[in-house]
Design a protein around this motif. Structure first.
Motif, mmCIF file in Angstrom:
data_model
loop_
_atom_site.group_PDB
_atom_site.id
_atom_site.type_symbol
_atom_site.label_atom_id
_atom_site.label_comp_id
_atom_site.label_asym_id
_atom_site.label_seq_id
_atom_site.Cartn_x
_atom_site.Cartn_y
_atom_site.Cartn_z
ATOM 1 N N UNK A 1 -38.041 35.841 -33.271
ATOM 2 C CA UNK A 1 -38.368 36.024 -34.691
ATOM 3 C C UNK A 1 -37.400 35.262 -35.588
ATOM 4 N N UNK A 2 -36.119 35.230 -35.174
ATOM 5 C CA UNK A 2 -35.143 34.462 -35.952
ATOM 6 C C UNK A 2 -35.500 32.972 -35.903
ATOM 7 N N UNK A 3 -35.881 32.505 -34.700
ATOM 8 C CA UNK A 3 -36.238 31.085 -34.554
ATOM 9 C C UNK A 3 -37.449 30.742 -35.426
ATOM 10 N N UNK A 4 -38.473 31.587 -35.378
ATOM 11 C CA UNK A 4 -39.654 31.300 -36.201
ATOM 12 C C UNK A 4 -39.359 31.473 -37.690
ATOM 13 N N UNK A 5 -38.454 32.406 -38.009
ATOM 14 C CA UNK A 5 -38.086 32.618 -39.406
ATOM 15 C C UNK A 5 -37.440 31.391 -40.031
ATOM 16 N N UNK A 6 -36.824 30.550 -39.193
ATOM 17 C CA UNK A 6 -36.161 29.353 -39.722
ATOM 18 C C UNK A 6 -37.171 28.457 -40.434
ATOM 19 N N UNK A 7 -38.413 28.479 -39.961
ATOM 20 C CA UNK A 7 -39.442 27.635 -40.586
ATOM 21 C C UNK A 7 -39.626 27.996 -42.048
ATOM 22 N N UNK A 8 -39.742 29.308 -42.310
ATOM 23 C CA UNK A 8 -39.978 29.759 -43.682
ATOM 24 C C UNK A 8 -38.794 29.386 -44.564
ATOM 25 N N UNK A 9 -37.587 29.744 -44.081
ATOM 26 C CA UNK A 9 -36.402 29.497 -44.903
ATOM 27 C C UNK A 9 -36.247 28.021 -45.237
ATOM 28 N N UNK A 10 -36.355 27.164 -44.203
ATOM 29 C CA UNK A 10 -36.154 25.738 -44.447
ATOM 30 C C UNK A 10 -37.285 25.172 -45.294
ATOM 31 N N UNK A 11 -38.517 25.562 -44.974
ATOM 32 C CA UNK A 11 -39.653 25.012 -45.716
ATOM 33 C C UNK A 11 -39.556 25.403 -47.191
ATOM 34 N N UNK A 12 -39.281 26.686 -47.447
ATOM 35 C CA UNK A 12 -39.190 27.122 -48.840
ATOM 36 C C UNK A 12 -38.004 26.445 -49.523
ATOM 37 N N UNK A 13 -36.859 26.406 -48.827
ATOM 38 C CA UNK A 13 -35.665 25.790 -49.413
ATOM 39 C C UNK A 13 -35.909 24.340 -49.781
ATOM 40 N N UNK A 14 -36.406 23.562 -48.817
ATOM 41 C CA UNK A 14 -36.562 22.122 -49.042
ATOM 42 C C UNK A 14 -37.692 21.838 -50.044
ATOM 43 N N UNK A 15 -38.845 22.466 -49.854
ATOM 44 C CA UNK A 15 -39.985 22.179 -50.747
ATOM 45 C C UNK A 15 -39.675 22.580 -52.182
ATOM 46 N N UNK A 16 -39.033 23.750 -52.361
ATOM 47 C CA UNK A 16 -38.789 24.177 -53.739
ATOM 48 C C UNK A 16 -37.788 23.242 -54.416
ATOM 49 N N UNK A 17 -36.840 22.717 -53.632
ATOM 50 C CA UNK A 17 -35.870 21.795 -54.234
ATOM 51 C C UNK A 17 -36.552 20.480 -54.615
ATOM 52 N N UNK A 18 -37.460 19.999 -53.743
ATOM 53 C CA UNK A 18 -38.166 18.757 -54.087
ATOM 54 C C UNK A 18 -38.972 18.958 -55.377
ATOM 55 N N UNK A 19 -39.674 20.086 -55.424
ATOM 56 C CA UNK A 19 -40.471 20.412 -56.605
ATOM 57 C C UNK A 19 -39.582 20.505 -57.847
ATOM 58 N N UNK A 20 -38.491 21.274 -57.716
ATOM 59 C CA UNK A 20 -37.574 21.449 -58.847
ATOM 60 C C UNK A 20 -36.946 20.134 -59.269
ATOM 61 N N UNK A 21 -36.635 19.280 -58.267
ATOM 62 C CA UNK A 21 -36.000 18.000 -58.572
ATOM 63 C C UNK A 21 -36.945 17.119 -59.375
ATOM 64 N N UNK A 22 -38.210 17.063 -58.942
ATOM 65 C CA UNK A 22 -39.158 16.175 -59.614
ATOM 66 C C UNK A 22 -39.357 16.610 -61.074
ATOM 67 N N UNK A 23 -39.698 17.895 -61.287
ATOM 68 C CA UNK A 23 -39.959 18.272 -62.683
ATOM 69 C C UNK A 23 -38.662 18.327 -63.495
ATOM 70 N N UNK A 24 -37.590 18.792 -62.861
ATOM 71 C CA UNK A 24 -36.322 18.901 -63.588
ATOM 72 C C UNK A 24 -35.774 17.551 -63.996
ATOM 73 N N UNK A 25 -35.717 16.609 -63.045
ATOM 74 C CA UNK A 25 -35.108 15.331 -63.429
ATOM 75 C C UNK A 25 -35.999 14.546 -64.373
ATOM 76 N N UNK A 26 -37.305 14.652 -64.202
ATOM 77 C CA UNK A 26 -38.181 13.959 -65.161
ATOM 78 C C UNK A 26 -37.951 14.495 -66.574
ATOM 79 N N UNK A 27 -37.893 15.838 -66.681
ATOM 80 C CA UNK A 27 -37.689 16.455 -67.990
ATOM 81 C C UNK A 27 -36.341 16.049 -68.574
ATOM 82 N N UNK A 28 -35.310 16.057 -67.734
ATOM 83 C CA UNK A 28 -33.965 15.714 -68.200
ATOM 84 C C UNK A 28 -33.869 14.266 -68.648
ATOM 85 N N UNK A 29 -34.442 13.364 -67.840
ATOM 86 C CA UNK A 29 -34.399 11.943 -68.195
ATOM 87 C C UNK A 29 -35.155 11.701 -69.493
#
Lengths: 282, 313
Positions: free
Chosen positions: A74-102
């Motif tokens: 369960x810990x091994x499979x749980x890594x998928x959720x944590x990494x996927x949410x972590x990485x995808x949300x940062x990409x999403x946040x980076x795109x809208x955040x940096x566009x807005x800031x620039x």
């Protein structure tokens, strides 16, 4: 010239042993998440009434829970959720955040000002509370979680790109581009973005760590990806009620969260040193 | 200084207004009808209409919004949808618990983090610095609930030194403090890591400055240079980020309250979320946001006091 700089930066990064450890740790985590189906010894949701709440042994390294499910799997499979949410949300946040800031830094008019004031307001809230507000409004689920954490992280990117854009918008090459008649979107994307990308990427690593921690916190509060999907946060949440008789249920997934967050923090720390010109001379 | 303070205080008003409006909008946009949530799915249409009217949900949105702000101004946060208890009374009970936890964690963080940051900065790239960096990185990586669980397991379950749950008997100061130790440690050690890292890097920056070199070359004692010249200047950026750290701390306290089963804003919020009690949820959010804004204000005012550029500007 550029290659020389890159080589120097690589040398600074490799000399930082802590950062290299972080890099390999992250790589390992990504591999585990990717090949979870092959690495995990058991099906993460398979119940087994004959081996309920067994403490860690050779058969079940991390023990089993009250349904007899293997904690390691369960810990091994749980890594998928944590990494996927972590990485995808940062990409999403980076795109809208940096566009807005620039945009805000380039515009410096009413709309730009409004964007940055909105950023100030959003930064007032603790990340978890802001994310909960969003999740209450849009409901639960993995895509919604990514959206909510992405929105929570976006103001940080906006502030960062706002500051860096302001510092380079008066440079000669931007002026030259403007004099040649380049349109604003072209200047932002072709001339400004590549120049602030370095700093954004460094923070991406550190903020991915934050995003993974926020995801764990939300899922610990029961606002993450709903069960029976195994996520580290909800494993700790259900495990904590059995802390006295089955501590492995909360301690192993908790350790996993810590290692994942640490790995990204280590890389981010190393990358920041790489970008620091003072350290490169030494 | 006075001009700066007044401007900073006045700036809080629009900020507060925007944040409160945001909470209002978010909670109103939440799916599900609060009246339906209260009465259950077998409620009659008349019952629903009557309740909606009683709760003011039949009014147009702008009127609801004005009422929301008006009620807030009068300190009326409505009554809980589930048990009819005024929310203000509930908050009055739990708020002190959250404040004692977050403030004591912050104090611990400053008391440990600042000296440790200075110490490691003075021993840059030696073993003390190296281990300090690793430990503080672990500190900022560990989720507060997990550190809480580890402390609980080691000191309460295994060694039986501290109580497992709750916040202690009301009015019994000793008991309250006794129950506060582990939760404070679990939040405070994380704060220590943040503050230590910030102090270290700020101290390193200042130690490289020309005025420190000048002070040293004047032949001043190392001790005086470090504490009078470098430390005082290194403290300014540290104070400026304390507000941000306090907000992180406030967010983490939700999980800590759950782990230790302490009454508090976080616990109240999670309960309200589970029961879909939007009145309580909205009020808790309002309190969190207000707290965060006032903490920022407080830190900025202190900043004005210690930063000579603002003090005499």
């Amino acid at each position: 010239m550029l290659n020389d700089l890159r080589r120097k930066q690589l040398r600074v990064f490799l000399r930082n042993r802590i950062a290299v450890v972080g890099f390999f740790l992250t790589l390992l985590l990504i591999l585990i998440a990717f090949f979870a189906g092959y690495v995990a010894p058991y099906d993460p949701n398979e119940q087994n009434v004959y081996s309920r709440l067994t403490s860690p042994d050779l058969k079940h390294w991390f023990g089993t829970d009250s349904y007899g499910r293997d904690t390691l799997s369960r810990v091994i499979h749980g890594s998928r959720i944590s990494l996927a949410v972590g990485v995808c949300s940062i990409i999403f946040g980076m795109v809208i955040g940096s566009l807005a800031g620039m945009f805000a830094a380039f515009d410096r008019g009413k709309i730009g000002n409004l964007i940055m004031r909105a950023v100030d307001v959003m930064m007032c809230f603790p990340a978890e509370i802001f994310a909960i507000l969003f999740l209450v409004m849009i409901g639960q689920g993995m895509d919604k979680l990514i959206f909510a954490i992405g929105v929570v992280m976006a103001p940080r990117f906006a502030r960062l790109s706002y500051g860096t854009t302001l510092s380079i918008r008066e440079r000669e090459y931007i002026e030259a581009a403007r004099a040649l008649g380049a349109k604003r979107p072209r200047i932002v994307l072709k001339h400004i973005f590549p120049n602030i990308l370095g700093e954004i990427l460094v923070m991406c690593s550190l903020w991915t760590a934050t995003a993974i921690r926020v995801e764990a916190n939300l899922s610990f509060l029961g606002m993450g990806v709903p069960p029976p999907t195994a996520t580290w946060g909800n494993m700790v949440r259900t495990g904590v009620s059995q802390l006295t008789n089955a501590p492995w249920l909360s301690i192993f997934p908790g350790l996993a969260i810590m290692v994942a967050v640490l790995a990204f923090n280590l890389i981010g720390d190393g990358l920041r040193d790489v970008m620091d010109p003072k350290l490169q001379q030494g | 200084m006075i001009k700066y303070s007044i401007r900073r205080i006045l700036l809080t008003i629009p900020l507060l207004l925007v944040v409160l409006s945001m909470v209002f909008v978010f909670v109103r946009l939440a799916p599900g009808d609060p009246a339906m949530a209260m009465l259950g799915q077998y409620a009659t249409q008349e019952g629903l209409d009557a309740l909606r009217k009683q709760m003011g949900l039949d009014a147009p949105m702008w009127l609801q919004y004005l009422r929301f702000l008006g009620d807030l101004l009068r300190g009326d946060l409505g009554v809980s949808m589930l048990n009819g208890v005024p929310v203000v009374d509930q908050l009055r009970v739990v708020l002190p618990y959250t404040l004692e936890l977050t403030v004591s964690a912050m104090v611990l963080g400053v008391l440990l983090g600042v000296p440790m940051g200075v110490y490691t900065a003075l021993r840059r790239n030696r073993s003390a610095d190296y281990s300090g960096r690793v430990v503080s990185l672990v500190g900022i990586s560990i989720p507060s609930f997990f550190l809480g669980i580890l402390l609980l397991y080691v000191f309460s379950v295994r060694m039986d030194l501290f109580p497992v749950l709750g916040a202690g008997r009301d009015g019994d100061l000793g008991d309250r403090l006794y129950h506060l130790v582990l939760p404070t440690l679990s939040l405070g050690l994380i704060m220590t890591s943040y503050i230590m890292r910030m102090t270290r890097s700020s101290m390193l920056n200042v130690l490289n400055e020309d005025f420190v070199r000048t002070a040293k070359s004047k032949g001043l004692q190392e001790r005086i240079v470090v504490y009078k010249h470098a430390f005082m200047n290194a403290l300014i950026p540290v104070v400026s980020v304390l507000g941000i750290y306090f907000i992180i701390n406030l967010g983490s306290s939700i999980m800590t309250e759950i782990v230790f089963s302490r009454p508090g804003l976080g616990k109240l919020m999670v309960l309200a979320m589970k029961q879909r009690d939007y009145v309580v949820l909205q009020s808790v959010m309002v309190i969190y946001a207000t707290l965060a804004i006032f903490i920022n204000l407080f830190v900025d005012l202190i900043y004005g006091l210690i930063d000579p550029r603002i003090k005499y500007g």
